[in-house]
Motif scaffolding. Structure first.
Motif, mmCIF file in Angstrom:
data_model
loop_
_atom_site.group_PDB
_atom_site.id
_atom_site.type_symbol
_atom_site.label_atom_id
_atom_site.label_comp_id
_atom_site.label_asym_id
_atom_site.label_seq_id
_atom_site.Cartn_x
_atom_site.Cartn_y
_atom_site.Cartn_z
ATOM 1 N N PHE A 25 0.839 -1.209 0.000
ATOM 2 C CA PHE A 25 0.000 0.000 0.000
ATOM 3 C C PHE A 25 0.873 1.257 0.000
ATOM 4 N N VAL A 26 1.885 1.273 0.860
ATOM 5 C CA VAL A 26 2.776 2.439 0.941
ATOM 6 C C VAL A 26 3.487 2.660 -0.389
ATOM 7 N N LEU A 27 3.969 1.606 -1.007
ATOM 8 C CA LEU A 27 4.658 1.735 -2.291
ATOM 9 C C LEU A 27 3.707 2.178 -3.400
ATOM 10 N N THR A 28 2.472 1.722 -3.346
ATOM 11 C CA THR A 28 1.478 2.181 -4.318
ATOM 12 C C THR A 28 1.214 3.669 -4.157
ATOM 13 N N VAL A 29 1.117 4.130 -2.921
ATOM 14 C CA VAL A 29 0.934 5.563 -2.668
ATOM 15 C C VAL A 29 2.128 6.353 -3.199
ATOM 16 N N ALA A 30 3.324 5.822 -3.009
ATOM 17 C CA ALA A 30 4.532 6.536 -3.411
ATOM 18 C C ALA A 30 4.742 6.533 -4.918
ATOM 19 N N PHE A 31 4.505 5.404 -5.561
ATOM 20 C CA PHE A 31 4.884 5.270 -6.966
ATOM 21 C C PHE A 31 3.711 5.219 -7.944
ATOM 22 N N ALA A 32 2.508 5.082 -7.465
ATOM 23 C CA ALA A 32 1.343 5.066 -8.352
ATOM 24 C C ALA A 32 0.182 5.797 -7.698
ATOM 25 N N PRO A 33 0.364 7.082 -7.371
ATOM 26 C CA PRO A 33 -0.716 7.803 -6.679
ATOM 27 C C PRO A 33 -1.999 7.901 -7.497
ATOM 28 N N GLU A 34 -1.877 7.806 -8.815
ATOM 29 C CA GLU A 34 -3.085 7.862 -9.649
ATOM 30 C C GLU A 34 -3.985 6.646 -9.407
ATOM 31 N N VAL A 35 -3.402 5.532 -9.050
ATOM 32 C CA VAL A 35 -4.205 4.340 -8.730
ATOM 33 C C VAL A 35 -4.954 4.555 -7.421
ATOM 34 N N ILE A 36 -4.266 5.090 -6.443
ATOM 35 C CA ILE A 36 -4.880 5.336 -5.143
ATOM 36 C C ILE A 36 -5.976 6.403 -5.242
ATOM 37 N N ALA A 37 -5.814 7.334 -6.159
ATOM 38 C CA ALA A 37 -6.769 8.440 -6.292
ATOM 39 C C ALA A 37 -8.007 8.075 -7.108
ATOM 40 N N MET A 38 -8.043 6.883 -7.679
ATOM 41 C CA MET A 38 -9.204 6.487 -8.494
ATOM 42 C C MET A 38 -10.465 6.449 -7.640
ATOM 43 N N ARG A 39 -11.532 6.979 -8.181
ATOM 44 C CA ARG A 39 -12.832 6.942 -7.498
ATOM 45 C C ARG A 39 -13.422 5.539 -7.630
ATOM 46 N N LEU A 40 -14.093 5.078 -6.588
ATOM 47 C CA LEU A 40 -14.680 3.741 -6.637
ATOM 48 C C LEU A 40 -15.811 3.651 -7.645
ATOM 49 N N PHE A 41 -16.582 4.712 -7.757
ATOM 50 C CA PHE A 41 -17.609 4.783 -8.798
ATOM 51 C C PHE A 41 -17.836 6.247 -9.136
ATOM 52 N N GLU A 42 -18.426 6.490 -10.268
ATOM 53 C CA GLU A 42 -18.616 7.847 -10.792
ATOM 54 C C GLU A 42 -19.380 8.726 -9.789
ATOM 55 N N GLY A 43 -18.840 9.900 -9.519
ATOM 56 C CA GLY A 43 -19.473 10.856 -8.621
ATOM 57 C C GLY A 43 -19.215 10.601 -7.142
ATOM 58 N N SER A 44 -18.423 9.614 -6.837
ATOM 59 C CA SER A 44 -18.146 9.262 -5.448
ATOM 60 C C SER A 44 -16.955 10.050 -4.908
ATOM 61 N N ASN A 45 -16.991 10.355 -3.644
ATOM 62 C CA ASN A 45 -15.831 10.939 -2.978
ATOM 63 C C ASN A 45 -14.938 9.864 -2.382
ATOM 64 N N LEU A 46 -15.388 8.634 -2.417
ATOM 65 C CA LEU A 46 -14.632 7.512 -1.876
ATOM 66 C C LEU A 46 -13.632 7.026 -2.921
ATOM 67 N N THR A 47 -12.359 7.047 -2.530
ATOM 68 C CA THR A 47 -11.314 6.624 -3.464
ATOM 69 C C THR A 47 -10.836 5.215 -3.131
ATOM 70 N N LEU A 48 -10.098 4.655 -4.065
ATOM 71 C CA LEU A 48 -9.531 3.336 -3.866
ATOM 72 C C LEU A 48 -8.580 3.346 -2.670
ATOM 73 N N GLY A 49 -7.847 4.435 -2.492
ATOM 74 C CA GLY A 49 -6.913 4.540 -1.367
ATOM 75 C C GLY A 49 -7.613 4.464 -0.018
ATOM 76 N N ILE A 50 -8.722 5.156 0.104
ATOM 77 C CA ILE A 50 -9.476 5.116 1.358
ATOM 78 C C ILE A 50 -10.017 3.712 1.607
ATOM 79 N N ALA A 51 -10.572 3.106 0.552
ATOM 80 C CA ALA A 51 -11.127 1.758 0.691
ATOM 81 C C ALA A 51 -10.031 0.753 1.058
ATOM 82 N N LEU A 52 -8.870 0.852 0.408
ATOM 83 C CA LEU A 52 -7.777 -0.071 0.720
ATOM 84 C C LEU A 52 -7.230 0.159 2.129
ATOM 85 N N GLY A 53 -7.172 1.415 2.555
ATOM 86 C CA GLY A 53 -6.724 1.714 3.918
ATOM 87 C C GLY A 53 -7.665 1.123 4.958
ATOM 88 N N LEU A 54 -8.961 1.256 4.745
ATOM 89 C CA LEU A 54 -9.936 0.661 5.667
ATOM 90 C C LEU A 54 -9.873 -0.861 5.627
#
Length: 106
Positions: free
Chosen positions: A40-69
């Motif tokens: 997870f830490v390496l994904t945040v460091a080297f692929a922040p665009e993956v972590i910033a992806m929205r789970l679904f259109e119009g959502s404020n919930l990102t993949l990073g938040i979901a993976l952290g939880l």
């Protein structure tokens, strides 16, 4: 306990088995935790665009938040798995070893 009881425990083959099984299990769980956490830490460091992806259109919930939880939940579950096995299987073997050592002492 006396030192002779400890000596009986150390000589018991079940003691070596217990130590080996517990070490293997704890090592496996540690590797799982470290791979997930540092992945997870390496994904945040080297692929922040993956972590910033929205789970679904119009959502404020990102993949990073979901993976952290997910990590928090998984780590709690892994802790529960370890505690249950430690309080069950490992404690049973431990009690058997101690009883055998006390019998040999008498």
């Amino acid at each position: 306990m006396s030192s002779s009881v400890y000596a009986h425990i150390r000589r018991n083959p079940r003691f070596a088995e217990l130590v080996a099984r517990r070490t293997r299990f704890a090592t496996m769980l540690s590797i799982v935790v470290l791979v997930i956490f540092y992945g997870f830490v390496l994904t945040v460091a080297f692929a922040p665009e993956v972590i910033a992806m929205r789970l679904f259109e119009g959502s404020n919930l990102t993949l990073g938040i979901a993976l952290g939880l997910f990590q928090f939940a998984l780590f709690w579950i892994l802790t529960l798995v370890y505690v249950r096995r430690a309080n069950g299987e490992f404690d049973d073997i431990n009690n058997e070893i101690v009883r055998a050592a006390w019998k040999e002492e008498k």
